[in-house]
Motif scaffolding. Structure first.
Motif, PDB file in Angstrom:
ATOM      1  N   PHE A  40      45.269  26.212 -22.739  1.00 37.67           N
ATOM      2  CA  PHE A  40      45.083  27.596 -23.120  1.00 37.67           C
ATOM      3  C   PHE A  40      45.219  28.462 -21.884  1.00 37.67           C
ATOM      4  O   PHE A  40      44.714  27.830 -20.895  1.00 37.67           O
ATOM      5  CB  PHE A  40      43.883  27.570 -23.840  1.00 37.67           C
ATOM      6  N   ASP A  41      45.527  29.703 -22.100  1.00 38.61           N
ATOM      7  CA  ASP A  41      45.515  30.696 -21.115  1.00 38.61           C
ATOM      8  C   ASP A  41      44.139  30.872 -20.354  1.00 38.61           C
ATOM      9  O   ASP A  41      44.353  30.753 -18.853  1.00 38.61           O
ATOM     10  CB  ASP A  41      46.022  31.917 -21.554  1.00 38.61           C
ATOM     11  N   THR A  58      51.591  27.879 -21.968  1.00 39.03           N
ATOM     12  CA  THR A  58      50.479  28.443 -22.771  1.00 39.03           C
ATOM     13  C   THR A  58      50.867  27.226 -24.065  1.00 39.03           C
ATOM     14  O   THR A  58      52.117  27.348 -24.771  1.00 39.03           O
ATOM     15  CB  THR A  58      50.575  29.563 -23.310  1.00 39.03           C
TER      16      THR A  58
END
Length: 195
Positions: A40-41, A58
Motif C-alpha cells: 500500500f502507498d 502500489t
C-alpha cells in the motif's frame, strides 16, 4: 541470468519490516535478481531507501504477470501453515542457503531521518549513549498484542541490562515502571517511522 521478482505484502509496518529479510536474502543468493515490492502507498516510505529494491509499486496497480516470479506474502503459507510469518521468513532464508549470521530485518533511513531521530531521542532521553529497544505493545488485534505482564518483564530485563526502552503505538497504554530509561509514547501519535 538476470530475472525479476515481485514481492507482495499488504499488512502493517512490522510485517513490512520483517519482509525486508526476504528481500535481502534474495539479493544475497541471487545478486542478478531485480527485486520489486508491491504494497500500500502508506508503507512505501519504509522501503524507499532499501538498496536491494529496484522498484516499489502500489498493490492493485501492478500486474504480477509482468515479472518472472512473484512471492505473495499476503496469505498464509500452504507449506508451513502452522508457523508465523517471522518463522517462515527464517525458513525461506534457510531453504535459500542464506547463512544465519547474515539474516535480519533492515530499515534504511535518510541522513535527515537519522538526524531527526538523534535529536528527538537526545531530547527525550537526555542521551543516546545506550542502545534503544522499541516495543509496540498493542498490535492490530488481540492476537498481535503483548500481554501486560510480558511488556513489564521485557522492560525489567532490558533496563537491567542497560538498554533504553521506547514504547510506541497508536493505542494509549499505561505501563507502570520504576525504571529510568523508559519512554512511553503509546497513544501520542509518534510512530516508529517518525523517530
Amino acid at each position: 541470468d538476470p530475472f525479476t521478482v515481485l514481492i507482495i505484502r499488504n499488512m502493517g509496518i512490522g510485517d513490512i519490516l520483517i519482509s525486508t529479510e526476504l528481500v535481502r536474502n534474495i539479493k544475497l543468493r541471487y545478486p542478478n535478481a531485480e527485486v520489486h515490492y508491491a504494497t500500500f502507498d502508506r508503507h512505501a516510505s519504509l522501503l524507499q531507501h532499501n538498496p536491494d529494491i529496484a522498484g516499489i509499486h502500489t498493490i492493485g496497480k501492478i500486474d504480477p504477470f509482468d515479472f518472472d516470479f512473484d512471492i505473495n506474502l499476503c496469505h498464509k503459507s500452504e507449506k508451513y501453515p502452522e508457523f508465523t510469518w517471522m518463522i517462515r521468513s527464517d525458513m525461506y532464508a534457510q531453504e535459500a542457503g542464506v547463512p544465519a549470521e547474515t539474516r535480519g530485518t533492515y530499515l534504511y533511513l535518510t541522513q535527515e531521518e537519522r538526524d531527526f531521530a538523534w535529536e528527538f531521542l537526545t531530547k527525550e532521553l537526555g542521551t543516546t549513549d545506550r542502545r534503544i529497544v522499541a516495543i509496540q505493545p498493542k498490535g492490530s488485534g488481540e492476537h498481535r498484542s503483548l500481554k501486560e505482564e510480558t511488556v513489564k518483564g521485557l522492560i525489567d530485563l532490558l533496563t537491567a541490562k542497560g538498554y533504553y526502552v521506547l514504547l510506541y503505538g497508536q493505542e494509549k497504554s499505561h505501563y507502570p515502571h520504576e525504571h529510568k530509561g523508559v519512554l512511553n509514547l503509546c497513544g501520542s501519535g509518534v510512530t516508529l517511522r517518525s523517530i
